[in-house]
Motif scaffolding. Structure first.
Motif, short mmCIF file in Angstrom:
data_model
loop_
_atom_site.label_atom_id
_atom_site.label_comp_id
_atom_site.label_asym_id
_atom_site.label_seq_id
_atom_site.Cartn_x
_atom_site.Cartn_y
_atom_site.Cartn_z
N ARG A 275 0.84 -1.21 0.00
CA ARG A 275 0.00 0.00 0.00
C ARG A 275 0.87 1.25 0.00
O ARG A 275 0.57 2.23 -0.71
CB ARG A 275 -0.92 0.00 1.22
CG ARG A 275 -2.08 -0.98 1.14
CD ARG A 275 -3.08 -0.73 2.27
NE ARG A 275 -2.49 -1.00 3.57
CZ ARG A 275 -2.61 -2.17 4.20
NH1 ARG A 275 -3.26 -3.17 3.64
NH2 ARG A 275 -2.05 -2.35 5.39
N SER A 276 1.94 1.22 0.78
CA SER A 276 2.84 2.38 0.85
C SER A 276 3.50 2.63 -0.50
O SER A 276 3.63 3.79 -0.93
CB SER A 276 3.90 2.15 1.92
OG SER A 276 3.32 2.01 3.20
N ALA A 277 3.92 1.56 -1.19
CA ALA A 277 4.55 1.72 -2.51
C ALA A 277 3.58 2.33 -3.51
O ALA A 277 3.94 3.19 -4.32
CB ALA A 277 5.06 0.37 -3.00
N ILE A 278 2.33 1.88 -3.45
CA ILE A 278 1.31 2.44 -4.35
C ILE A 278 1.10 3.93 -4.05
O ILE A 278 0.98 4.76 -4.97
CB ILE A 278 -0.01 1.66 -4.20
CG1 ILE A 278 0.17 0.24 -4.74
CG2 ILE A 278 -1.15 2.37 -4.92
CD1 ILE A 278 -0.98 -0.68 -4.43
N ASN A 279 1.09 4.28 -2.78
CA ASN A 279 0.91 5.68 -2.41
C ASN A 279 2.11 6.53 -2.83
O ASN A 279 1.95 7.70 -3.23
CB ASN A 279 0.67 5.80 -0.91
CG ASN A 279 -0.68 5.25 -0.49
OD1 ASN A 279 -1.62 5.21 -1.29
ND2 ASN A 279 -0.79 4.79 0.74
N MET A 280 3.32 5.96 -2.73
CA MET A 280 4.50 6.69 -3.20
C MET A 280 4.39 6.96 -4.70
O MET A 280 4.71 8.06 -5.18
CB MET A 280 5.77 5.88 -2.92
CG MET A 280 6.15 5.75 -1.48
SD MET A 280 7.65 4.71 -1.31
CE MET A 280 7.50 4.17 0.40
N THR A 281 3.96 5.95 -5.45
CA THR A 281 3.81 6.11 -6.90
C THR A 281 2.73 7.14 -7.22
O THR A 281 2.90 7.96 -8.14
CB THR A 281 3.44 4.77 -7.55
OG1 THR A 281 4.40 3.78 -7.16
CG2 THR A 281 3.41 4.88 -9.05
N ARG A 282 1.67 7.14 -6.46
CA ARG A 282 0.60 8.13 -6.67
C ARG A 282 1.12 9.54 -6.43
O ARG A 282 0.78 10.47 -7.16
CB ARG A 282 -0.56 7.83 -5.72
CG ARG A 282 -1.75 8.76 -5.83
CD ARG A 282 -2.60 8.68 -4.59
NE ARG A 282 -1.84 9.09 -3.42
CZ ARG A 282 -2.15 8.76 -2.17
NH1 ARG A 282 -3.19 7.98 -1.93
NH2 ARG A 282 -1.42 9.19 -1.16
N ASP A 283 1.95 9.70 -5.40
CA ASP A 283 2.47 11.03 -5.06
C ASP A 283 3.61 11.46 -5.97
O ASP A 283 3.86 12.67 -6.13
CB ASP A 283 2.94 11.06 -3.61
CG ASP A 283 1.80 10.88 -2.61
OD1 ASP A 283 0.64 11.07 -3.01
OD2 ASP A 283 2.08 10.54 -1.44
N HIS A 284 4.35 10.49 -6.54
CA HIS A 284 5.51 10.81 -7.40
C HIS A 284 5.43 9.97 -8.68
O HIS A 284 6.30 9.12 -8.92
CB HIS A 284 6.82 10.54 -6.67
CG HIS A 284 6.93 11.21 -5.34
ND1 HIS A 284 7.35 12.50 -5.18
CD2 HIS A 284 6.66 10.76 -4.08
CE1 HIS A 284 7.35 12.83 -3.90
NE2 HIS A 284 6.93 11.79 -3.21
N PRO A 285 4.41 10.17 -9.50
CA PRO A 285 4.21 9.27 -10.65
C PRO A 285 5.25 9.41 -11.74
O PRO A 285 5.53 8.44 -12.45
CB PRO A 285 2.82 9.69 -11.17
CG PRO A 285 2.68 11.12 -10.73
CD PRO A 285 3.38 11.22 -9.43
N LEU A 286 5.86 10.58 -11.89
CA LEU A 286 6.77 10.79 -13.01
C LEU A 286 8.17 10.27 -12.73
O LEU A 286 8.69 9.42 -13.46
CB LEU A 286 6.83 12.28 -13.37
CG LEU A 286 7.73 12.61 -14.57
CD1 LEU A 286 7.24 11.87 -15.81
CD2 LEU A 286 7.76 14.12 -14.80
#
Length: 769
Positions: A275-286
């Motif tokens: 879940r944390s990795a998904i949230n990191m990707t959501r916050d820093h997608p580029l």
């Protein structure tokens, strides 16, 4: 050259490329010499002989990947750490090209022999580990009470499970190609032993990867049977597509198995990491958070109740790549894998004989690695090296190099980059050297010298916040001895925690410094900050006189009662906490009010056994309850320890010794009190002192922050004033008995030193003084 190749790969696999070396046990400059040295020699050879740099079908995705890694590191939250974390990835890419060139020069058999040597070494080390497990058991019964968990060869069970899953299909291909019966038998025995070791790592992902790889080899066997007999039951693309679906199914099985949330705390923790990795990707997608920064950034995203400080990856390769390098980084990885798959298919379609079989083994090994990578990430050189070898074997000779590249310009460029990297890493290692000197000075209690060394490290590498944290810690140690340092220590902690606000040990130490300075409100606020970061450490809640300390460790009941009896009452009246645990706490406080409500669980049985023994002094009744507790939870040392004391009091020394040894084997720390019982049971003056010393074992509080965030060792710990008892007062008898032993033998200096150590660890034992 074969022997040199084997020795180098053994070194990388078991020493230089492992987690042991990655976390600073070996200076990076030395690691670079042994790992990048062969690459540098190869580049010099290309330059001297004016040979072209090898080209492959993977050049485009690899080049774009390197450029993207640099960009994401430059844009990372901590550029200093991220850029440093890049060099192993770049070495892996250069190593791939070197291996491609060497494979094309006929070194294939050298590398096959090296991987076989790795397999045999894993087996040899595991045999030694099994022997140590077996012969370390000195209690009654033939087999030890705990199953062995093999990880000695590669340091971590999951890493060992992954490596074996990759090796197994290659060994099996060797069995098929063996020319002599004895060779075939030896390789089959090697594969069988590796599979047994795989089982004993208890790595679910590794075992599933091995099974899927074996299934893929079986599918290839079906294809060969069709070609040999002329019976075409299935087309190759049907079988391989079926295996792809099997891999997807196996992956879903892992996810579903893990997602149940009922298997273990580690599984729930893995879900939180995902879940944390998904949230990191959501916050820093580029551009992601930056290469190498997952462990640090996770501290900002994770659920504190599931906190695992040692986690450095997303425990899922796709999610890890997305989190650290963003969506473009993930697409580059897919691009690379698609190209590699196309190359493999083209090579396999036209290959014959042994090469075709080795290509099948290579694909099975890649699949095994991929399956396990869905629940873990294995970027260390030791784990990546077999994949680099297999990829280099798979890619064919590329087209001729353009005239501009045929001249050794690329080789010169890469050689220059390696030398520059070595110079930079050597400079960083000088700072780490001074950090090491500071740690050694701390061990010698030379705090002034430790501070000077720490300050030197800070000035050499000012961008690395690790040195600021260490400097603040040394100042804290000085401040507890000399109040003249107190203001500097507080200021240093406050400043360093601005850089690393998720460092709970730092907040706990700052709380102690505030307390020394009379800033009690600030002290409590800092300690609550530490507890909010790492909610699973009982010591934080104990210092805050919070009932949650008992939820995490019921054995702290007596200490919490000394600090705040109302906190214990709140715990005992909290119906959301299992009755058995509350009953156990009440009995430790000699309170029998909850006994009539006792249930049929471990804690209820244990509590009733303790109460019958210590309060009612009814040994028969106590033994009855303790027997039930052991039947319910046979791998908890507390019931064995209580039963051993009763047996000793009744004069049954043999039974007491058996239970004591059992408890000690089950838990090295929790069962340390067993040594006190053995000292009484054996009545051997020659061994009494050593047994009493062995009863002093205190479990160290886990400290993974430095390794997780910086991939470096550190010396900062909790300040001496931050006491953290682990056991009930009953289990500190060994300490007091050893102090009496020293007093009786007129060893007063040892007596005073021991009591001072005990007072520091557990001041609550001396509250009545």
């Amino acid at each position: 050259m074969r022997l040199l190749t084997i020795l180098l790969i053994l070194y990388i696999t078991f020493i230089g490329g492992t987690a042991f070396a990655h976390t600073g046990a070996i200076p990076d400059s030395i690691r670079l010499i042994f790992m990048a040295g062969p690459i540098a020699v190869w580049l010099v050879s290309l330059i001297r002989h004016k040979q072209p740099f090898p080209r492959t079908a993977l050049d485009a995705p690899l080049l774009v990947g390197v450029v993207w890694l640099f960009l994401t590191a430059l844009l990372a939250q901590d550029r200093r750490i991220s850029l440093e974390m890049l060099w192993p990835f770049l070495l892996h890419i250069l190593a791939f090209y070197m291996l491609v060139d060497l494979m094309r020069r006929g070194w294939v058999s050298h590398f096959q022999a090296a991987l076989l040597a790795v397999a045999l070494t894993i087996i040899a080390i595991s045999v030694v580990e099994l022997a140590l497990w077996f012969f370390s058991w000195d209690g009654a019964g033939f087999f030890p009470p705990l199953s062995p968990k093999l990880d000695l060869a590669l340091g971590i069970t999951t890493i060992q499970g992954n490596y074996i899953a990759v090796l197994l299909p290659l060994i099996l291909v060797g069995v098929l190609l063996a020319r002599h019966n004895y060779s075939r038998l030896a390789l089959a025995a090697t594969a069988f032993l590796l599979f047994l070791i795989e089982i004993l790592t208890f790595s679910r992902g590794g075992l599933l990867g091995a099974f899927v790889a074996g299934g893929l080899l079986f599918a290839f066997g079906v294809l060969r049977w069709q070609r040999r007999t002329g019976r075409r039951l299935f087309q190759p693309w049907i079988i391989l597509t079926g295996m792809l679906l099997a891999v997807v199914g196996a992956s879903l099985l892992i996810v579903v198995w893990t997602a149940t949330g009922v298997r273990s705390d580690s599984d729930e923790g893995r879900l939180d990491i995902w879940r944390s990795a998904i949230n990191m990707t959501r916050d820093h997608p580029l551009n992601g958070i930056g290469p190498g920064l997952f462990g640090r950034t996770l501290r900002e995203y994770r659920d504190p109740d599931l906190a695992q400080d040692k986690v450095v990856s997303a425990h899922d390769l796709p999610l890890h790549v997305l989190a650290e390098t963003g969506i473009p980084g993930f697409l580059i990885l897919v691009w690379l894998l698609v190209y590699l798959g196309r190359v493999w298919w083209a090579e396999w379609s036209r290959a014959e004989g042994n090469r075709r079989l080795w290509l099948e083994g290579a694909l099975a090994a890649f699949v095994a690695y991929s399956v396990h990578s869905l629940v873990d990430v294995f970027p260390l050189t030791s784990s990546v090296l077999p994949l680099l070898l297999l990829a280099a074997y798979t890619v064919p000779a590329g087209p001729p190099a353009p005239a501009a590249i045929r001249a050794p310009r690329l080789a010169w460029g890469f050689l220059g980059a390696l030398l520059l990297a070595f110079a930079l890493i050597l400079w960083l290692d000088i700072a780490q050297f001074y950090m090491t000197l500071s740690r050694l000075a701390l061990d010698d209690n030379d705090l002034e010298q430790a501070l000077d060394y720490a300050d030197t490290a800070r000035h050499i590498d000012p961008a690395l916040s690790l040195y600021d944290l260490h400097y603040a810690y040394v100042l804290g140690r000085l401040a507890e001895k000399d109040p003249a340092y107190l203001d500097r220590a507080i200021a240093a902690h406050e400043e360093s925690l601005k850089q690393e606000p998720t460092f709970d040990i730092g907040w706990a130490n700052l709380a102690m410094l505030y307390q020394h300075n009379g800033q009690f409100e600030e002290s409590e606020a800092a300690l609550r900050r530490a507890a909010a970061i790492n909610t699973r450490l009982p010591a934080y809640w104990l210092h805050l006189a919070d009932p949650r300390a008992l939820e995490l460790n019921p054995d702290l009941a007596e200490y919490l009662a000394l600090l705040d009896s109302s906190a214990v009452e709140r715990y005992l009246n909290d119906d959301s906490i299992p009755l058995g645990e509350r009953l156990y706490v009440s009995v430790l406080l000699s309170d029998s009010s909850l006994l009539p409500e006792a249930g049929d669980d471990f804690y209820s049985y244990l509590a009733q056994g303790i109460y019958a023994n210590r309060v009612l002094e009814d040994h028969d009744q106590a033994l009855n309850w303790l027997d039930k507790a052991i039947a319910v939870r046979p791998l908890d040392e507390r019931a064995y320890l209580e039963r051993a004391e009763i047996e000793l009091e009744r004069g049954d020394s043999d039974a007491a010794e058996q239970d004591a040894r059992y408890a000690r084997y089950i838990d090295h720390f929790g069962g340390a009190y067993a040594n006190f019982i053995l000292a009484q049971a054996e009545k051997d003056s020659a061994s009494t002192e050593q047994l009493l010393k062995d009863s002093l074992n205190e479990p160290a509080l886990d400290q993974y922050f430095a390794g997780t965030v910086y991939a470096r060792p550190a010396a900062f710990d909790y300040l001496p004033s931050f006491s953290h008892p682990a056991y009930s007062t009953h289990l500190y008898k060994g300490w007091l008995a050893l102090a009496d032993f020293y007093a009786q033998h007129n060893q007063l200096a040892k007596h005073d030193e021991l009591l001072a150590d005990l007072r520091q660890i557990n001041p609550y034992l001396f509250q009545s003084e």
